[in-house]
Write a protein that holds these residues in place. Sequence first.
Motif, PDB file in Angstrom:
ATOM      1  N   GLN B   1      56.186 -39.495  11.078  1.00 55.14           N
ATOM      2  CA  GLN B   1      56.082 -38.067  10.780  1.00 55.14           C
ATOM      3  C   GLN B   1      54.839 -37.805   9.936  1.00 55.14           C
ATOM      4  O   GLN B   1      54.571 -38.500   8.962  1.00 55.14           O
ATOM      5  CB  GLN B   1      57.328 -37.602  10.018  1.00 55.14           C
ATOM      6  N   LYS B   2      54.068 -36.790  10.326  1.00 54.82           N
ATOM      7  CA  LYS B   2      52.886 -36.448   9.564  1.00 54.82           C
ATOM      8  C   LYS B   2      53.290 -35.800   8.255  1.00 54.82           C
ATOM      9  O   LYS B   2      54.309 -35.130   8.157  1.00 54.82           O
ATOM     10  CB  LYS B   2      52.007 -35.493  10.373  1.00 54.82           C
ATOM     11  N   GLU B   3      52.425 -35.981   7.263  1.00 50.89           N
ATOM     12  CA  GLU B   3      52.679 -35.409   5.940  1.00 50.89           C
ATOM     13  C   GLU B   3      52.623 -33.884   5.975  1.00 50.89           C
ATOM     14  O   GLU B   3      53.359 -33.204   5.255  1.00 50.89           O
ATOM     15  CB  GLU B   3      51.628 -35.950   4.969  1.00 50.89           C
ATOM     16  N   VAL B   4      51.737 -33.334   6.793  1.00 53.46           N
ATOM     17  CA  VAL B   4      51.567 -31.895   6.942  1.00 53.46           C
ATOM     18  C   VAL B   4      51.624 -31.559   8.431  1.00 53.46           C
ATOM     19  O   VAL B   4      50.849 -32.102   9.211  1.00 53.46           O
ATOM     20  CB  VAL B   4      50.221 -31.414   6.355  1.00 53.46           C
ATOM     21  N   GLU B   5      52.529 -30.670   8.804  1.00 49.26           N
ATOM     22  CA  GLU B   5      52.688 -30.270  10.196  1.00 49.26           C
ATOM     23  C   GLU B   5      52.213 -28.827  10.376  1.00 49.26           C
ATOM     24  O   GLU B   5      52.564 -27.944   9.597  1.00 49.26           O
ATOM     25  CB  GLU B   5      54.157 -30.357  10.618  1.00 49.26           C
ATOM     26  N   GLN B   6      51.409 -28.632  11.410  1.00 45.34           N
ATOM     27  CA  GLN B   6      50.893 -27.298  11.706  1.00 45.34           C
ATOM     28  C   GLN B   6      50.828 -27.139  13.208  1.00 45.34           C
ATOM     29  O   GLN B   6      50.291 -27.999  13.913  1.00 45.34           O
ATOM     30  CB  GLN B   6      49.489 -27.114  11.097  1.00 45.34           C
ATOM     31  N   ASP B   7      51.392 -26.056  13.712  1.00 45.54           N
ATOM     32  CA  ASP B   7      51.383 -25.782  15.143  1.00 45.54           C
ATOM     33  C   ASP B   7      49.943 -25.510  15.586  1.00 45.54           C
ATOM     34  O   ASP B   7      49.305 -24.593  15.073  1.00 45.54           O
ATOM     35  CB  ASP B   7      52.254 -24.562  15.440  1.00 45.54           C
ATOM     36  N   PRO B   8      49.418 -26.290  16.539  1.00 48.64           N
ATOM     37  CA  PRO B   8      48.015 -26.117  16.927  1.00 48.64           C
ATOM     38  C   PRO B   8      47.726 -24.888  17.761  1.00 48.64           C
ATOM     39  O   PRO B   8      46.564 -24.537  17.983  1.00 48.64           O
ATOM     40  CB  PRO B   8      47.724 -27.396  17.722  1.00 48.64           C
ATOM     41  N   GLY B   9      48.791 -24.200  18.195  1.00 48.10           N
ATOM     42  CA  GLY B   9      48.607 -23.025  19.031  1.00 48.10           C
ATOM     43  C   GLY B   9      48.190 -23.434  20.445  1.00 48.10           C
ATOM     44  O   GLY B   9      48.679 -24.437  20.945  1.00 48.10           O
ATOM     45  N   PRO B  10      47.301 -22.723  21.115  1.00 39.87           N
ATOM     46  CA  PRO B  10      46.521 -21.612  20.569  1.00 39.87           C
ATOM     47  C   PRO B  10      47.318 -20.325  20.462  1.00 39.87           C
ATOM     48  O   PRO B  10      48.338 -20.157  21.117  1.00 39.87           O
ATOM     49  CB  PRO B  10      45.385 -21.475  21.586  1.00 39.87           C
ATOM     50  N   LEU B  11      46.824 -19.433  19.600  1.00 43.45           N
ATOM     51  CA  LEU B  11      47.450 -18.151  19.343  1.00 43.45           C
ATOM     52  C   LEU B  11      46.461 -17.060  19.747  1.00 43.45           C
ATOM     53  O   LEU B  11      45.317 -17.070  19.307  1.00 43.45           O
ATOM     54  CB  LEU B  11      47.770 -18.042  17.850  1.00 43.45           C
ATOM     55  N   SER B  12      46.898 -16.141  20.605  1.00 43.38           N
ATOM     56  CA  SER B  12      46.036 -15.060  21.069  1.00 43.38           C
ATOM     57  C   SER B  12      46.705 -13.740  20.753  1.00 43.38           C
ATOM     58  O   SER B  12      47.867 -13.531  21.142  1.00 43.38           O
ATOM     59  CB  SER B  12      45.778 -15.194  22.574  1.00 43.38           C
ATOM     60  N   VAL B  13      46.011 -12.852  20.044  1.00 45.74           N
ATOM     61  CA  VAL B  13      46.574 -11.570  19.651  1.00 45.74           C
ATOM     62  C   VAL B  13      45.568 -10.461  19.935  1.00 45.74           C
ATOM     63  O   VAL B  13      44.353 -10.703  19.966  1.00 45.74           O
ATOM     64  CB  VAL B  13      46.952 -11.548  18.154  1.00 45.74           C
ATOM     65  N   PRO B  14      46.040  -9.220  20.128  1.00 44.53           N
ATOM     66  CA  PRO B  14      45.107  -8.102  20.301  1.00 44.53           C
ATOM     67  C   PRO B  14      44.547  -7.664  18.961  1.00 44.53           C
ATOM     68  O   PRO B  14      45.167  -7.869  17.906  1.00 44.53           O
ATOM     69  CB  PRO B  14      45.989  -6.999  20.912  1.00 44.53           C
ATOM     70  N   GLU B  15      43.383  -7.074  18.993  1.00 43.73           N
ATOM     71  CA  GLU B  15      42.746  -6.562  17.778  1.00 43.73           C
ATOM     72  C   GLU B  15      43.687  -5.611  17.056  1.00 43.73           C
ATOM     73  O   GLU B  15      44.352  -4.775  17.682  1.00 43.73           O
ATOM     74  CB  GLU B  15      41.440  -5.846  18.142  1.00 43.73           C
ATOM     75  N   GLY B  16      43.779  -5.760  15.731  1.00 43.68           N
ATOM     76  CA  GLY B  16      44.635  -4.900  14.933  1.00 43.68           C
ATOM     77  C   GLY B  16      46.015  -5.467  14.673  1.00 43.68           C
ATOM     78  O   GLY B  16      46.742  -4.966  13.809  1.00 43.68           O
ATOM     79  N   ALA B  17      46.380  -6.543  15.385  1.00 41.77           N
ATOM     80  CA  ALA B  17      47.704  -7.159  15.204  1.00 41.77           C
ATOM     81  C   ALA B  17      47.739  -7.980  13.924  1.00 41.77           C
ATOM     82  O   ALA B  17      46.703  -8.297  13.330  1.00 41.77           O
ATOM     83  CB  ALA B  17      48.042  -8.038  16.405  1.00 41.77           C
ATOM     84  N   ILE B  18      48.953  -8.311  13.500  1.00 44.10           N
ATOM     85  CA  ILE B  18      49.133  -9.221  12.369  1.00 44.10           C
ATOM     86  C   ILE B  18      49.200 -10.648  12.908  1.00 44.10           C
ATOM     87  O   ILE B  18      49.968 -10.945  13.825  1.00 44.10           O
ATOM     88  CB  ILE B  18      50.415  -8.897  11.583  1.00 44.10           C
ATOM     89  N   VAL B  19      48.389 -11.525  12.326  1.00 36.54           N
ATOM     90  CA  VAL B  19      48.411 -12.945  12.682  1.00 36.54           C
ATOM     91  C   VAL B  19      49.263 -13.679  11.651  1.00 36.54           C
ATOM     92  O   VAL B  19      49.078 -13.497  10.436  1.00 36.54           O
ATOM     93  CB  VAL B  19      46.990 -13.538  12.704  1.00 36.54           C
TER      94      VAL B  19
END
Lengths: 112, 110
Positions: B1-19
């Motif tokens: 297990q990695k010490e720090v886990e982060q979802d690599p995505g990718p994440l795509s959102v429209p302009e103005g959205a909350i990321v």
Amino acid sequence: ETGVTQSPTHLIKTRGQQVTLRCSSQSGHNTVSWYQQALGQGPQFIFQYYREEENGRGNFPPRFSGLQFPNYSSELNVNALELDDSALYLCASSPGGADTQYFGPGTRLTVL
Amino acid sequence: QKEVEQDPGPLSVPEGAIVSLNCTYSNSAFQYFMWYRQYSRKGPELLMYTYSSGNKEDGRFTAQVDKSSKYISLFIRDSQPSDSATYLCAMRTNDYKLSFGAGTTVTVRA
């Protein structure tokens, strides 16, 4: 105020060769840390230098070595290059050993 | 297990959205938490730095730390195409070594 600078920007070497990467720390910073970032991964800590002494080391073999000079600039040396050494090498400077680290643009090393 | 886990995505959102970005970690000794932004083929740029649990706001960015759950988040409000980058969480104990997540690639569509 000048930020962290690194040279060269890009480098291509062949397996078995040796390479030296250079870093100039931000003005007023006496600590330099080196990281390796493979493609699609987060940076991995190699080692840190504080006032010309190695202050800690990550899980990298001895063929990764470094130096820090009296002006706090630093070098990363890698001997006997392997294909897996291909990565972005990042230098970060900080005012002290455990302070916020500011990164340079990196040196992209390709080993063929 | 990695010490720090982060979802690599990718994440795509429209302009103005909350990321919304997050990381989990396993080392309860981590005390300092950071978010870096990294544009393609560039070095990481520090965005947010927090020490304690709770929220920290800086312009359109809000960082949250929940030490009891070993969970940190970064929110970007009113996202812009210029926010398109890879976002890296990083953390450390009282010493010098930063431990990073793998990074989440974000694209904000105009």
